[in-house]
Write a protein that holds these residues in place. Structure first.
Motif, PDB file in Angstrom:
ATOM      1  N   TRP A 142       0.606  -0.909   0.075  1.00 51.41           N
ATOM      2  CA  TRP A 142       0.083   0.088  -0.073  1.00 51.41           C
ATOM      3  C   TRP A 142       1.009   1.323  -0.129  1.00 51.41           C
ATOM      4  O   TRP A 142       1.604   1.119   0.475  1.00 51.41           O
ATOM      5  N   SER A 167       1.728  -0.857  -6.147  1.00 53.56           N
ATOM      6  CA  SER A 167       0.986   0.218  -5.425  1.00 53.56           C
ATOM      7  C   SER A 167      -0.451  -0.584  -5.562  1.00 53.56           C
ATOM      8  O   SER A 167      -1.550  -0.353  -6.442  1.00 53.56           O
ATOM      9  N   PHE A 168      -0.790  -0.889  -4.376  1.00 56.15           N
ATOM     10  CA  PHE A 168      -2.285  -1.210  -3.585  1.00 56.15           C
ATOM     11  C   PHE A 168      -3.162   0.113  -3.364  1.00 56.15           C
ATOM     12  O   PHE A 168      -3.615   0.730  -2.239  1.00 56.15           O
ATOM     13  N   GLY A 169      -3.441   0.901  -4.587  1.00 54.35           N
ATOM     14  CA  GLY A 169      -3.826   2.560  -4.600  1.00 54.35           C
ATOM     15  C   GLY A 169      -3.093   3.562  -5.294  1.00 54.35           C
ATOM     16  O   GLY A 169      -2.266   3.396  -5.982  1.00 54.35           O
ATOM     17  N   ASP A 171      -0.857   6.819  -6.371  1.00 56.48           N
ATOM     18  CA  ASP A 171       0.748   6.814  -6.108  1.00 56.48           C
ATOM     19  C   ASP A 171       1.131   7.871  -7.019  1.00 56.48           C
ATOM     20  O   ASP A 171       1.249   8.043  -8.049  1.00 56.48           O
ATOM     21  N   PRO A 186      -8.057  -2.018  -3.710  1.00 57.23           N
ATOM     22  CA  PRO A 186      -7.373  -1.702  -2.615  1.00 57.23           C
ATOM     23  C   PRO A 186      -8.500  -2.410  -1.864  1.00 57.23           C
ATOM     24  O   PRO A 186      -7.912  -2.952  -0.325  1.00 57.23           O
ATOM     25  N   LEU A 190      -8.055  -5.415   0.678  1.00 51.95           N
ATOM     26  CA  LEU A 190      -7.911  -5.504   2.350  1.00 51.95           C
ATOM     27  C   LEU A 190      -8.649  -6.513   2.932  1.00 51.95           C
ATOM     28  O   LEU A 190      -8.301  -6.829   4.205  1.00 51.95           O
ATOM     29  N   ARG A 196      -2.724  -4.593   5.096  1.00 49.99           N
ATOM     30  CA  ARG A 196      -2.002  -4.098   4.115  1.00 49.99           C
ATOM     31  C   ARG A 196      -0.755  -4.836   4.517  1.00 49.99           C
ATOM     32  O   ARG A 196       0.202  -5.078   4.385  1.00 49.99           O
TER      33      ARG A 196
END
Length: 290
Positions: A142, A167-169, A171, A186, A190, A196
């Motif tokens: 994350w 990347s979980f989200g 950036d 994400p 989760l 995470r």
């Protein structure tokens, strides 16, 4: 940065506490001080202040200034000059150790598995792995956990390391070849994992794998080839999935991802992976994905 912070940092670079305090007192004065004045300003005991100043002179961090036969003062080496000297000495030691240590190292008999019990130790060890990379680096996590690793990752990339990140989200300041995980979101990931998940692997030789739940965390560092291989392949397969998805019609892939029974079965165990890693936690009941 406070004077105490400067003293602490000088201590990390090899100065004793008294030496660091005396040096900082000399720097702050900007004019020669005698031993009594150094003791008064620095907190170094008068009984040891001249011994301490002598060590600074020997180190080259200070030098004596004689105003007369009976009057001796001490003046600091300018900070920039001291830092340049420390940097040269550190680099020389690192070069010497880089040559010497491998020659005396015995073949590995036991693989390392080091337990990490909080977020700070998890991220510190992950940064060690990032900094050690020489050929390739794989990171998955994350943004909040990836952010502290970016400085070392950018340095590695500048030195020719092939950096791959999932990347979980979103950036805003990606590093290396960053793939933003889109299948699933994400929030869904989760929920599925219960944490995470952070995976960092360098040169197929060492890895950190851990999970963060709020401000708590757990994980392991290891150089076991089997575990490192699994960590690398985990990241590689996520990247490969997204590369394949980009070549397909978005609606077709979305429908397949959401409705394929085999995939839905794999998403049944919400939260179980992380829960099983909590020592002493019983296996939670299975829940069907809605």
């Amino acid at each position: 940065m406070s004077q105490q912070s400067v003293i602490d940092e000088l201590g990390r670079l090899g100065m004793s506490g008294y030496e660091a305090k005396a040096y900082v007192a000399l720097v702050a004065a900007g004019t020669p001080l005698n031993g009594y004045e150094v003791a008064k300003r620095s907190g170094v005991p008068r009984s040891t202040v001249y011994e301490t100043l002598g060590k600074l002179v020997t180190r080259g961090a200070a030098y004596e200034v004689r105003a007369g036969e009976a009057s001796v003062g001490y003046l600091s080496l300018p900070p920039s000059a001291l830092l340049d000297r420390m940097r040269r000495e550190f680099d020389a030691s690192m070069d010497a150790l880089s040559d010497a240590l491998p020659q005396i190292a015995a073949p590995t008999q036991v693989r390392i598995v080091h337990n990490l019990t909080d977020r700070e130790s998890l991220l510190d060890r992950a940064e060690d792995v990032v900094a050690a990379a020489r050929d390739d680096l794989f990171v998955s996590g994350w943004p909040g956990e990836i952010a502290p690793l970016k400085t070392s990752a950018r340095r590695a990339e500048a030195e020719g390391v092939d950096v791959s990140v999932v990347s979980f989200g979103e950036d805003d300041e990606p590093v290396g070849r960053t793939t933003v995980h889109r299948y699933s979101s994400p929030e869904v990931v989760l929920e599925n994992l219960g944490c995470r998940l952070l995976v960092v692997a360098a040169d197929r030789e060492q890895a950190v794998i851990g999970g963060v739940v709020g401000d708590d965390a757990w994980g392991v560092y290891t150089d076991d080839p089997a575990v490192v291989l699994v960590a690398v392949e985990y990241v590689r397969h996520d990247i490969a999935l997204h590369l394949v998805a980009e070549k397909l019609a978005p609606d077709d892939f979305e429908h397949f991802w959401e409705n394929e029974p085999a995939l839905r079965r794999l998403r049944d165990d919400h939260g179980i992976p992380a829960a099983l890693l909590q020592l002493g936690t019983a296996r939670p009941p299975r829940r069907r994905r809605r």
